[in-house]
Design a protein around this motif. Structure first.
Motif, PDB file in Angstrom:
ATOM      1  N   GLY A  32       0.669  -1.562  -0.063  1.00 37.72           N
ATOM      2  CA  GLY A  32       0.034   0.265   0.118  1.00 37.72           C
ATOM      3  C   GLY A  32       0.795   1.205   0.063  1.00 37.72           C
ATOM      4  N   ASP A  33       0.487   1.702   1.009  1.00 33.86           N
ATOM      5  CA  ASP A  33       1.334   3.643   1.089  1.00 33.86           C
ATOM      6  C   ASP A  33       3.510   3.224   2.021  1.00 33.86           C
ATOM      7  OD1 ASP A  33      -0.242   4.503  -0.595  1.00 33.86           O
ATOM      8  OD2 ASP A  33      -1.298   5.561   0.817  1.00 33.86           O
ATOM      9  N   GLU A  34       2.369   2.293   2.934  1.00 31.78           N
ATOM     10  CA  GLU A  34       4.215   2.067   3.561  1.00 31.78           C
ATOM     11  C   GLU A  34       4.871   0.970   3.229  1.00 31.78           C
ATOM     12  OE1 GLU A  34       4.300   0.027   8.180  1.00 31.78           O
ATOM     13  OE2 GLU A  34       1.968  -0.580   6.600  1.00 31.78           O
ATOM     14  N   ILE A  35       6.256   1.731   3.050  1.00 29.88           N
ATOM     15  CA  ILE A  35       7.192   0.905   2.875  1.00 29.88           C
ATOM     16  C   ILE A  35       8.012  -0.395   3.958  1.00 29.88           C
ATOM     17  CG2 ILE A  35       9.603   0.802   2.802  1.00 29.88           C
ATOM     18  CD1 ILE A  35       9.133   3.968   1.251  1.00 29.88           C
ATOM     19  N   VAL A  36       8.059  -1.322   3.808  1.00 32.65           N
ATOM     20  CA  VAL A  36       7.712  -2.277   4.945  1.00 32.65           C
ATOM     21  C   VAL A  36       9.173  -3.298   4.639  1.00 32.65           C
ATOM     22  CG1 VAL A  36       4.896  -2.604   4.727  1.00 32.65           C
ATOM     23  CG2 VAL A  36       6.536  -4.242   3.273  1.00 32.65           C
ATOM     24  N   GLY A  37       9.855  -3.220   3.598  1.00 37.86           N
ATOM     25  CA  GLY A  37      10.639  -3.344   3.041  1.00 37.86           C
ATOM     26  C   GLY A  37      12.031  -3.402   1.464  1.00 37.86           C
ATOM     27  N   CYS A  38      12.850  -4.989   1.444  1.00 38.42           N
ATOM     28  CA  CYS A  38      13.210  -5.055   0.868  1.00 38.42           C
ATOM     29  C   CYS A  38      12.648  -5.429  -0.372  1.00 38.42           C
ATOM     30  CB  CYS A  38      14.911  -4.933   0.114  1.00 38.42           C
ATOM     31  SG  CYS A  38      15.504  -3.849   1.721  1.00 38.42           S
ATOM     32  N   THR A  39      12.951  -4.832  -1.923  1.00 37.80           N
ATOM     33  CA  THR A  39      12.742  -5.511  -3.110  1.00 37.80           C
ATOM     34  C   THR A  39      13.890  -6.751  -4.015  1.00 37.80           C
ATOM     35  OG1 THR A  39      10.259  -4.401  -3.709  1.00 37.80           O
ATOM     36  CG2 THR A  39      11.529  -5.835  -5.574  1.00 37.80           C
ATOM     37  N   ASP A  40      14.106  -7.499  -3.743  1.00 36.88           N
ATOM     38  CA  ASP A  40      15.415  -8.198  -4.198  1.00 36.88           C
ATOM     39  C   ASP A  40      15.160  -8.353  -5.752  1.00 36.88           C
ATOM     40  OD1 ASP A  40      13.999 -10.476  -5.361  1.00 36.88           O
ATOM     41  OD2 ASP A  40      14.544 -11.515  -3.604  1.00 36.88           O
ATOM     42  N   LEU A  41      16.991  -8.584  -6.850  1.00 35.05           N
ATOM     43  CA  LEU A  41      16.960  -8.818  -7.763  1.00 35.05           C
ATOM     44  C   LEU A  41      15.821  -9.115  -8.611  1.00 35.05           C
ATOM     45  CD1 LEU A  41      20.375  -8.901  -8.023  1.00 35.05           C
ATOM     46  CD2 LEU A  41      18.581  -6.932  -8.815  1.00 35.05           C
ATOM     47  N   GLU A  42      15.495 -10.158  -7.891  1.00 35.40           N
ATOM     48  CA  GLU A  42      13.902 -12.096  -8.454  1.00 35.40           C
ATOM     49  C   GLU A  42      12.583 -10.717  -8.356  1.00 35.40           C
ATOM     50  OE1 GLU A  42      14.572 -15.179  -7.055  1.00 35.40           O
ATOM     51  OE2 GLU A  42      16.428 -15.479  -7.625  1.00 35.40           O
ATOM     52  N   GLY A  43      12.395  -9.686  -7.516  1.00 36.92           N
ATOM     53  CA  GLY A  43      11.405  -8.935  -7.308  1.00 36.92           C
ATOM     54  C   GLY A  43      10.513  -9.406  -6.221  1.00 36.92           C
ATOM     55  N   LYS A  44      11.438 -10.357  -5.303  1.00 35.49           N
ATOM     56  CA  LYS A  44      10.972 -10.649  -4.074  1.00 35.49           C
ATOM     57  C   LYS A  44      10.381  -9.608  -2.839  1.00 35.49           C
ATOM     58  CE  LYS A  44      11.290 -15.004  -5.148  1.00 35.49           C
ATOM     59  NZ  LYS A  44      12.425 -16.421  -5.400  1.00 35.49           N
ATOM     60  N   LEU A  45       9.813  -8.918  -2.463  1.00 34.24           N
ATOM     61  CA  LEU A  45       9.413  -8.775  -0.710  1.00 34.24           C
ATOM     62  C   LEU A  45      10.064  -9.548   0.383  1.00 34.24           C
ATOM     63  CD1 LEU A  45       8.677  -5.800  -0.066  1.00 34.24           C
ATOM     64  CD2 LEU A  45       6.485  -6.744   0.450  1.00 34.24           C
ATOM     65  N   HIS A  46      11.425  -8.648   0.961  1.00 33.60           N
ATOM     66  CA  HIS A  46      11.942  -8.805   2.065  1.00 33.60           C
ATOM     67  C   HIS A  46      11.910  -8.325   3.238  1.00 33.60           C
ATOM     68  CE1 HIS A  46      13.639 -12.240   0.061  1.00 33.60           C
ATOM     69  NE2 HIS A  46      14.136 -11.767  -0.827  1.00 33.60           N
ATOM     70  N   GLU A  47      10.787  -8.443   4.513  1.00 31.77           N
ATOM     71  CA  GLU A  47      10.738  -7.038   5.130  1.00 31.77           C
ATOM     72  C   GLU A  47      11.597  -6.576   5.808  1.00 31.77           C
ATOM     73  OE1 GLU A  47       8.345  -8.876   8.424  1.00 31.77           O
ATOM     74  OE2 GLU A  47       6.218  -9.113   7.273  1.00 31.77           O
ATOM     75  N   PHE A  48      11.738  -5.706   6.103  1.00 31.16           N
ATOM     76  CA  PHE A  48      13.538  -4.613   7.389  1.00 31.16           C
ATOM     77  C   PHE A  48      13.516  -5.992   8.410  1.00 31.16           C
ATOM     78  CE2 PHE A  48      11.237  -0.719   5.726  1.00 31.16           C
ATOM     79  CZ  PHE A  48      12.912  -0.550   4.709  1.00 31.16           C
TER      80      PHE A  48
END
Length: 115
Positions: free
Chosen positions: A33-49
């Protein structure tokens, strides 16, 4: 003077032996949504801080507000008889095995591993 030289020698050896491969990928936001929750890796996967994971290529990675940091999760053989032996990497176990070229059932002695 002898103490100083001994310290320099120890420092030089420890730098050589701590030769892990690492890299830092600068922060790319991963949004929920509008909240930044983590990092996006080179494969496009989201990982939380604060999260940690291992990639299919045997890298240990983590996500922080600075970005994604990854280091190899294995040690590499660097001092063995390269004429008689070869290093074989197993991606399932993320490890090297050093064996004789003529007979892979026979392991070779490794004098130095780095990583």
């Amino acid at each position: 003077m002898k103490t100083f030289l001994a310290c320099l020698l120890i420092l030089a050896i420890s730098v050589t032996l701590s030769n892990a491969s690492c890299f830092m990928e600068p922060f790319k936001s991963g949004n929920s949504g509008d909240e930044i929750v983590g990092c996006t890796d080179l494969e496009g996967k989201l990982h939380e801080f604060g999260s940690h994971w291992k990639t299919k290529d045997c890298w240990d990675c983590s996500c922080s507000r600075e970005g994604i940091g990854c280091c190899t999760s294995y040690v590499t053989p660097v001092s063995f008889d390269e004429e008689k032996c070869e290093a074989i990497f197993n991606k399932l176990t993320c490890s090297y095995k050093v064996v004789e070229k003529a007979d892979h059932a026979k392991e070779c002695e490794v004098n130095v591993w780095v990583g």
